[in-house]
Design a protein around this motif. Structure first.
Motif, PDB file in Angstrom:
ATOM      1  N   ALA A 172      66.380  -1.283 -69.876  1.00 48.88           N
ATOM      2  CA  ALA A 172      66.279  -1.006 -71.315  1.00 48.88           C
ATOM      3  C   ALA A 172      66.277   0.489 -71.595  1.00 48.88           C
ATOM      4  CB  ALA A 172      65.008  -1.644 -71.874  1.00 48.88           C
ATOM      5  N   ARG A 173      65.766   1.264 -70.652  1.00 49.56           N
ATOM      6  CA  ARG A 173      65.687   2.719 -70.837  1.00 49.56           C
ATOM      7  C   ARG A 173      66.947   3.430 -70.366  1.00 49.56           C
ATOM      8  NH1 ARG A 173      61.074   0.384 -70.829  1.00 49.56           N
ATOM      9  NH2 ARG A 173      59.229   1.299 -71.840  1.00 49.56           N
ATOM     10  N   LEU A 174      67.889   2.680 -69.790  1.00 44.86           N
ATOM     11  CA  LEU A 174      69.171   3.251 -69.363  1.00 44.86           C
ATOM     12  C   LEU A 174      70.332   2.603 -70.111  1.00 44.86           C
ATOM     13  CD1 LEU A 174      68.962   3.670 -65.470  1.00 44.86           C
ATOM     14  CD2 LEU A 174      69.021   5.467 -67.194  1.00 44.86           C
ATOM     15  N   ALA A 175      70.059   2.116 -71.289  1.00 44.95           N
ATOM     16  CA  ALA A 175      71.076   1.366 -72.046  1.00 44.95           C
ATOM     17  C   ALA A 175      72.327   2.192 -72.322  1.00 44.95           C
ATOM     18  CB  ALA A 175      70.477   0.859 -73.345  1.00 44.95           C
ATOM     19  N   ALA A 176      72.188   3.509 -72.386  1.00 45.83           N
ATOM     20  CA  ALA A 176      73.330   4.367 -72.701  1.00 45.83           C
ATOM     21  C   ALA A 176      74.191   4.681 -71.473  1.00 45.83           C
ATOM     22  CB  ALA A 176      72.847   5.670 -73.330  1.00 45.83           C
ATOM     23  N   CYS A 177      73.779   4.217 -70.305  1.00 46.18           N
ATOM     24  CA  CYS A 177      74.523   4.502 -69.065  1.00 46.18           C
ATOM     25  C   CYS A 177      75.365   3.281 -68.706  1.00 46.18           C
ATOM     26  CB  CYS A 177      73.543   4.830 -67.944  1.00 46.18           C
ATOM     27  SG  CYS A 177      74.319   5.379 -66.417  1.00 46.18           S
ATOM     28  N   PRO A 178      76.700   3.348 -68.825  1.00 47.36           N
ATOM     29  CA  PRO A 178      77.532   2.157 -68.657  1.00 47.36           C
ATOM     30  C   PRO A 178      77.683   1.679 -67.223  1.00 47.36           C
ATOM     31  CG  PRO A 178      78.906   4.080 -69.027  1.00 47.36           C
ATOM     32  CD  PRO A 178      77.491   4.544 -69.201  1.00 47.36           C
ATOM     33  N   ALA A 179      77.567   2.578 -66.252  1.00 47.34           N
ATOM     34  CA  ALA A 179      77.768   2.197 -64.851  1.00 47.34           C
ATOM     35  C   ALA A 179      76.748   2.917 -63.980  1.00 47.34           C
ATOM     36  CB  ALA A 179      79.188   2.529 -64.407  1.00 47.34           C
ATOM     37  N   PRO A 180      75.487   2.546 -64.085  1.00 42.14           N
ATOM     38  CA  PRO A 180      74.446   3.267 -63.347  1.00 42.14           C
ATOM     39  C   PRO A 180      74.468   2.986 -61.849  1.00 42.14           C
ATOM     40  CG  PRO A 180      73.503   1.393 -64.491  1.00 42.14           C
ATOM     41  CD  PRO A 180      74.935   1.470 -64.926  1.00 42.14           C
TER      42      PRO A 180
ATOM     43  N   PHE B 192      71.131  -5.362 -65.465  1.00 41.14           N
ATOM     44  CA  PHE B 192      72.031  -4.216 -65.482  1.00 41.14           C
ATOM     45  C   PHE B 192      73.480  -4.690 -65.573  1.00 41.14           C
ATOM     46  CE2 PHE B 192      68.310  -1.984 -64.029  1.00 41.14           C
ATOM     47  CZ  PHE B 192      68.487  -0.688 -64.507  1.00 41.14           C
ATOM     48  N   PRO B 193      74.378  -3.852 -66.096  1.00 40.36           N
ATOM     49  CA  PRO B 193      75.773  -4.265 -66.273  1.00 40.36           C
ATOM     50  C   PRO B 193      76.492  -4.498 -64.948  1.00 40.36           C
ATOM     51  CG  PRO B 193      75.482  -1.922 -66.791  1.00 40.36           C
ATOM     52  CD  PRO B 193      74.114  -2.500 -66.633  1.00 40.36           C
ATOM     53  N   GLU B 194      77.637  -5.186 -65.038  1.00 38.57           N
ATOM     54  CA  GLU B 194      78.393  -5.553 -63.843  1.00 38.57           C
ATOM     55  C   GLU B 194      78.860  -4.342 -63.044  1.00 38.57           C
ATOM     56  OE1 GLU B 194      79.193  -8.437 -62.375  1.00 38.57           O
ATOM     57  OE2 GLU B 194      77.905  -9.538 -63.758  1.00 38.57           O
ATOM     58  N   GLN B 195      78.983  -3.195 -63.704  1.00 44.14           N
ATOM     59  CA  GLN B 195      79.475  -1.995 -63.025  1.00 44.14           C
ATOM     60  C   GLN B 195      78.382  -1.277 -62.217  1.00 44.14           C
ATOM     61  OE1 GLN B 195      79.724  -2.615 -66.304  1.00 44.14           O
ATOM     62  NE2 GLN B 195      81.890  -3.168 -66.499  1.00 44.14           N
ATOM     63  N   THR B 196      77.184  -1.809 -62.241  1.00 45.75           N
ATOM     64  CA  THR B 196      76.060  -1.165 -61.561  1.00 45.75           C
ATOM     65  C   THR B 196      76.199  -1.272 -60.048  1.00 45.75           C
ATOM     66  OG1 THR B 196      74.599  -1.727 -63.409  1.00 45.75           O
ATOM     67  CG2 THR B 196      73.541  -1.120 -61.336  1.00 45.75           C
ATOM     68  N   GLU B 197      75.904  -0.162 -59.369  1.00 47.24           N
ATOM     69  CA  GLU B 197      75.828  -0.142 -57.910  1.00 47.24           C
ATOM     70  C   GLU B 197      74.354  -0.028 -57.522  1.00 47.24           C
ATOM     71  OE1 GLU B 197      76.857   2.787 -54.128  1.00 47.24           O
ATOM     72  OE2 GLU B 197      77.714   3.200 -56.108  1.00 47.24           O
ATOM     73  N   ILE B 198      73.910  -0.884 -56.600  1.00 49.03           N
ATOM     74  CA  ILE B 198      72.498  -0.913 -56.225  1.00 49.03           C
ATOM     75  C   ILE B 198      72.356  -0.696 -54.724  1.00 49.03           C
ATOM     76  CG2 ILE B 198      70.341  -2.222 -56.269  1.00 49.03           C
ATOM     77  CD1 ILE B 198      71.484  -3.872 -58.559  1.00 49.03           C
ATOM     78  N   VAL B 199      71.583   0.317 -54.365  1.00 51.43           N
ATOM     79  CA  VAL B 199      71.242   0.596 -52.974  1.00 51.43           C
ATOM     80  C   VAL B 199      69.791   0.183 -52.774  1.00 51.43           C
ATOM     81  CG1 VAL B 199      70.996   2.370 -51.197  1.00 51.43           C
ATOM     82  CG2 VAL B 199      72.859   2.529 -52.887  1.00 51.43           C
ATOM     83  N   VAL B 200      69.536  -0.620 -51.754  1.00 50.93           N
ATOM     84  CA  VAL B 200      68.175  -1.059 -51.440  1.00 50.93           C
ATOM     85  C   VAL B 200      67.757  -0.446 -50.110  1.00 50.93           C
ATOM     86  CG1 VAL B 200      66.658  -3.015 -50.985  1.00 50.93           C
ATOM     87  CG2 VAL B 200      68.504  -3.240 -52.652  1.00 50.93           C
ATOM     88  N   ALA B 201      66.608   0.213 -50.110  1.00 48.13           N
ATOM     89  CA  ALA B 201      66.046   0.764 -48.875  1.00 48.13           C
ATOM     90  C   ALA B 201      64.850  -0.091 -48.476  1.00 48.13           C
ATOM     91  CB  ALA B 201      65.616   2.212 -49.076  1.00 48.13           C
TER      92      ALA B 201
ATOM     93  N   ALA C 252      72.079  11.790 -57.157  1.00 49.80           N
ATOM     94  CA  ALA C 252      72.888  10.662 -56.708  1.00 49.80           C
ATOM     95  C   ALA C 252      72.612   9.370 -57.457  1.00 49.80           C
ATOM     96  CB  ALA C 252      72.655  10.433 -55.211  1.00 49.80           C
ATOM     97  N   PHE C 253      71.485   9.309 -58.191  1.00 53.28           N
ATOM     98  CA  PHE C 253      71.069   8.043 -58.789  1.00 53.28           C
ATOM     99  C   PHE C 253      70.701   8.225 -60.265  1.00 53.28           C
ATOM    100  CE2 PHE C 253      69.910   7.904 -54.270  1.00 53.28           C
ATOM    101  CZ  PHE C 253      70.651   6.797 -53.866  1.00 53.28           C
ATOM    102  N   ASP C 254      70.996   7.182 -61.032  1.00 45.64           N
ATOM    103  CA  ASP C 254      70.574   7.159 -62.433  1.00 45.64           C
ATOM    104  C   ASP C 254      69.172   6.574 -62.578  1.00 45.64           C
ATOM    105  OD1 ASP C 254      73.102   8.041 -63.885  1.00 45.64           O
ATOM    106  OD2 ASP C 254      73.846   6.406 -62.622  1.00 45.64           O
ATOM    107  N   ALA C 255      68.755   5.808 -61.593  1.00 46.23           N
ATOM    108  CA  ALA C 255      67.396   5.271 -61.587  1.00 46.23           C
ATOM    109  C   ALA C 255      66.942   5.052 -60.156  1.00 46.23           C
ATOM    110  CB  ALA C 255      67.308   3.965 -62.369  1.00 46.23           C
ATOM    111  N   ILE C 256      65.674   5.339 -59.929  1.00 44.77           N
ATOM    112  CA  ILE C 256      65.029   5.063 -58.657  1.00 44.77           C
ATOM    113  C   ILE C 256      63.836   4.166 -58.956  1.00 44.77           C
ATOM    114  CG2 ILE C 256      63.784   6.035 -56.686  1.00 44.77           C
ATOM    115  CD1 ILE C 256      65.354   8.674 -57.239  1.00 44.77           C
ATOM    116  N   LEU C 257      63.848   2.966 -58.394  1.00 42.10           N
ATOM    117  CA  LEU C 257      62.775   2.001 -58.609  1.00 42.10           C
ATOM    118  C   LEU C 257      61.957   1.900 -57.326  1.00 42.10           C
ATOM    119  CD1 LEU C 257      65.144   1.297 -60.620  1.00 42.10           C
ATOM    120  CD2 LEU C 257      64.246  -1.032 -60.627  1.00 42.10           C
ATOM    121  N   LEU C 258      60.713   2.317 -57.388  1.00 44.60           N
ATOM    122  CA  LEU C 258      59.850   2.300 -56.215  1.00 44.60           C
ATOM    123  C   LEU C 258      58.826   1.181 -56.325  1.00 44.60           C
ATOM    124  CD1 LEU C 258      59.075   6.072 -55.463  1.00 44.60           C
ATOM    125  CD2 LEU C 258      60.788   4.579 -54.402  1.00 44.60           C
TER     126      LEU C 258
END
Length: 225
Positions: free
Chosen positions: A56-64, A84-93, A137-143
């Motif tokens: 919700a806080r990254l709504a303006a980012c089309p491909a985060p 998140f939109p279909e264009q999102t790339e997600i890296v999991v550590a 490198a990232f638009d969001a980091i979720l810890l």
């Protein structure tokens, strides 16, 4: 009541103890030996909220591009794929390789097999190493690592919540990027460190299970433009 059945166990690198995966009917639990339950499949509302509220806080980012630190039972990842939109790339550590294996096996059915999604890549490593080496490198980091700033498993996790770790997270974010941090409880000192690094900080209280269960904390820390 049905007894818990031990499915598997794994050692946490760096002297973090032993994780054990249990099942009771359709319910799963990950416990750390000598310290109790770390997570339960019945209580994941705050993990879902971590992804939903970040989106919700990254709504303006089309491909985060997202970094999720800590796979857990896969609920945060599954929610990220949903919101998140279909264009999102997600890296999991994920530090513990067995946790990845569990999510490809018995835990995967709980969250819809999110690791099989082509938008997801998994790095079996400490999320701290990624933060130290990636820049803008990232638009969001979720810890969702350990129990938050007051950890239960590894002393090394303290670095993530220290000034050095927060500065590394700040550097790894793109302008207007968000660091979202899950915690089992409030921590005023941690919130002050976020401000000192330069983040604009918002603290949100969420429930572990819908409108029920324990109250957890999520900090949303935005890097300025």
């Amino acid at each position: 009541m049905r007894p818990w059945i031990l499915l598997d166990s794994a050692t946490v690198p760096g002297g973090g103890g032993e994780l054990r995966l249990y099942q009771r009917g359709e319910e799963f639990s990950i416990k750390i030996v000598g310290r109790g339950e770390l997570m339960n499949s019945r209580m994941h509302g705050s993990e879902d909220a971590l992804a939903e509220l970040t989106c919700a806080r990254l709504a303006a980012c089309p491909a985060p591009r997202l970094l999720i630190g800590g796979l857990g039972m896969g609920f945060t990842l599954a929610a990220a794929l949903q919101y998140f939109p279909e264009q999102t790339e997600i890296v999991v550590a994920e530090l513990v390789p067995a946790v990845v294996t569990w999510n490809k096996g018995p835990l995967g059915t709980l969250s819809g097999q999110p690791l099989a999604n082509p938008r997801v890549s998994v790095r079996a490593m400490d999320v701290a190493r990624i933060l130290e080496t990636e820049e803008q490198a990232f638009d969001a980091i979720l810890l969702d690592v350990d129990n938050g700033p007051e950890g239960l498993t590894r002393k090394e996790n303290d670095w993530l919540y220290s000034m050095n770790g927060l500065n590394a997270a700040y550097a790894a974010l793109r302008p207007q990027g968000i660091l979202a941090v899950w915690s089992a409880g409030p921590d005023q000192n941690f919130q002050q460190r976020l401000h000192k690094v330069g983040f604009a900080v918002e603290e949100v209280r969420v429930r572990a299970h819908g409108k029920k269960g324990a109250r957890h904390i999520i900090w949303f820390a935005r890097r300025p433009a």
